[in-house]
Scaffold this motif. Structure first.
Motif, PDB file in Angstrom:
ATOM      1  N   THR A  38       0.853  -1.174   0.000  1.00 36.15           N
ATOM      2  CA  THR A  38       0.000   0.000   0.000  1.00 36.15           C
ATOM      3  C   THR A  38       0.893   1.228   0.000  1.00 36.15           C
ATOM      4  N   THR A  39       0.297   2.404   0.005  1.00 31.36           N
ATOM      5  CA  THR A  39       1.107   3.625   0.028  1.00 31.36           C
ATOM      6  C   THR A  39       1.681   3.860   1.415  1.00 31.36           C
ATOM      7  N   ALA A  40       2.711   4.659   1.476  1.00 28.58           N
ATOM      8  CA  ALA A  40       3.330   4.984   2.769  1.00 28.58           C
ATOM      9  C   ALA A  40       2.343   5.749   3.655  1.00 28.58           C
ATOM     10  N   GLU A  41       1.523   6.610   3.034  1.00 30.37           N
ATOM     11  CA  GLU A  41       0.548   7.383   3.801  1.00 30.37           C
ATOM     12  C   GLU A  41      -0.489   6.472   4.454  1.00 30.37           C
ATOM     13  N   ILE A  42      -0.960   5.485   3.707  1.00 29.95           N
ATOM     14  CA  ILE A  42      -1.952   4.553   4.242  1.00 29.95           C
ATOM     15  C   ILE A  42      -1.328   3.700   5.343  1.00 29.95           C
ATOM     16  N   GLN A  43      -0.096   3.291   5.167  1.00 29.71           N
ATOM     17  CA  GLN A  43       0.581   2.506   6.200  1.00 29.71           C
ATOM     18  C   GLN A  43       0.750   3.342   7.465  1.00 29.71           C
ATOM     19  N   GLU A  44       1.075   4.634   7.302  1.00 32.86           N
ATOM     20  CA  GLU A  44       1.190   5.527   8.452  1.00 32.86           C
ATOM     21  C   GLU A  44      -0.159   5.666   9.157  1.00 32.86           C
ATOM     22  N   LEU A  45      -1.233   5.790   8.385  1.00 28.17           N
ATOM     23  CA  LEU A  45      -2.576   5.870   8.973  1.00 28.17           C
ATOM     24  C   LEU A  45      -2.909   4.601   9.748  1.00 28.17           C
ATOM     25  N   ALA A  93     -12.592   3.447   5.134  1.00 29.66           N
ATOM     26  CA  ALA A  93     -12.142   4.235   3.989  1.00 29.66           C
ATOM     27  C   ALA A  93     -10.859   3.686   3.376  1.00 29.66           C
ATOM     28  N   ILE A  94      -9.998   3.084   4.187  1.00 28.83           N
ATOM     29  CA  ILE A  94      -8.715   2.623   3.656  1.00 28.83           C
ATOM     30  C   ILE A  94      -8.610   1.108   3.467  1.00 28.83           C
ATOM     31  N   GLU A  95      -9.654   0.374   3.837  1.00 28.83           N
ATOM     32  CA  GLU A  95      -9.526  -1.086   3.795  1.00 28.83           C
ATOM     33  C   GLU A  95      -9.287  -1.633   2.389  1.00 28.83           C
ATOM     34  N   SER A  96      -9.798  -0.980   1.368  1.00 24.34           N
ATOM     35  CA  SER A  96      -9.598  -1.500   0.016  1.00 24.34           C
ATOM     36  C   SER A  96      -8.336  -0.953  -0.637  1.00 24.34           C
ATOM     37  N   LEU A  97      -7.566  -0.161   0.087  1.00 20.28           N
ATOM     38  CA  LEU A  97      -6.368   0.440  -0.486  1.00 20.28           C
ATOM     39  C   LEU A  97      -5.133  -0.400  -0.176  1.00 20.28           C
ATOM     40  N   GLU A 108      -3.288  -4.220  -9.572  1.00 22.21           N
ATOM     41  CA  GLU A 108      -3.708  -3.861  -8.214  1.00 22.21           C
ATOM     42  C   GLU A 108      -3.094  -2.527  -7.794  1.00 22.21           C
ATOM     43  N   ALA A 109      -1.838  -2.318  -8.138  1.00 21.84           N
ATOM     44  CA  ALA A 109      -1.185  -1.053  -7.801  1.00 21.84           C
ATOM     45  C   ALA A 109      -1.887   0.110  -8.509  1.00 21.84           C
ATOM     46  N   PHE A 110      -2.271  -0.079  -9.744  1.00 14.99           N
ATOM     47  CA  PHE A 110      -3.004   0.951 -10.490  1.00 14.99           C
ATOM     48  C   PHE A 110      -4.362   1.208  -9.842  1.00 14.99           C
ATOM     49  N   ARG A 111      -5.052   0.136  -9.450  1.00 14.98           N
ATOM     50  CA  ARG A 111      -6.364   0.273  -8.803  1.00 14.98           C
ATOM     51  C   ARG A 111      -6.242   1.060  -7.499  1.00 14.98           C
TER      52      ARG A 111
END
Length: 147
Positions: A38-45, A93-97, A108-111
């Protein structure tokens, strides 16, 4: 004159599309190379969410301690409940990211990158509300410490 405005509008739309595409491709590359899928921002969240959950549980234990609570302590417990609700909304909000297993990683990365761009305002709003509650909780803790 009308043709010039039409050309200007078309150019503006093309620039917006190119900008959006660049963000999606850049985000996809970062997600593909990420170890957390996932993105670094989502991992931080996600890390913040785990931290908030822990502190909310500690506040709930204070409520069930059986001793008389001061107004600031009751405020902290009330805000911890609001934090729990925000955490639940943020998790939804972030579960599908996140990259789903058994899928093509590039697709998946594009999605994820495109969904992240679409949901960014919602996620930022929830994050800001959580930060505001955190500040209020810290303020109440400061009042308790001054006693």
């Amino acid at each position: 004159m009308a043709e010039a405005l039409a050309i200007l509008g078309l150019t503006s739309n093309l620039i917006s599309f190119i900008d959006f595409s660049f963000k999606v491709v850049s985000g996809s590359r970062k997600i593909r190379q990420s170890l957390e899928d996932t993105t670094a921002e989502i991992q931080e969240l996600k890390n913040i969410i785990e931290d908030v959950k822990l502190h909310c549980e500690q506040a709930k234990q204070l409520e069930h301690s059986g001793r008389k609570l001061c107004p600031q302590e009751r405020n902290i417990i009330e805000m911890a409940g609001k934090c729990s609700a925000l955490v639940t909304d943020l998790q939804r909000a972030i579960e599908s990211l996140r990259v789903r297993p058994d899928r093509w990683r590039t697709i998946e990365a594009f999605r994820i990158a495109s969904q992240n761009l679409w949901r960014q305002n919602d996620i930022d709003s929830l994050r800001n509300r959580l930060i505001q509650l955190d500040e209020r909780i810290k303020s109440n803790i400061g009042h308790i410490m001054q006693r």
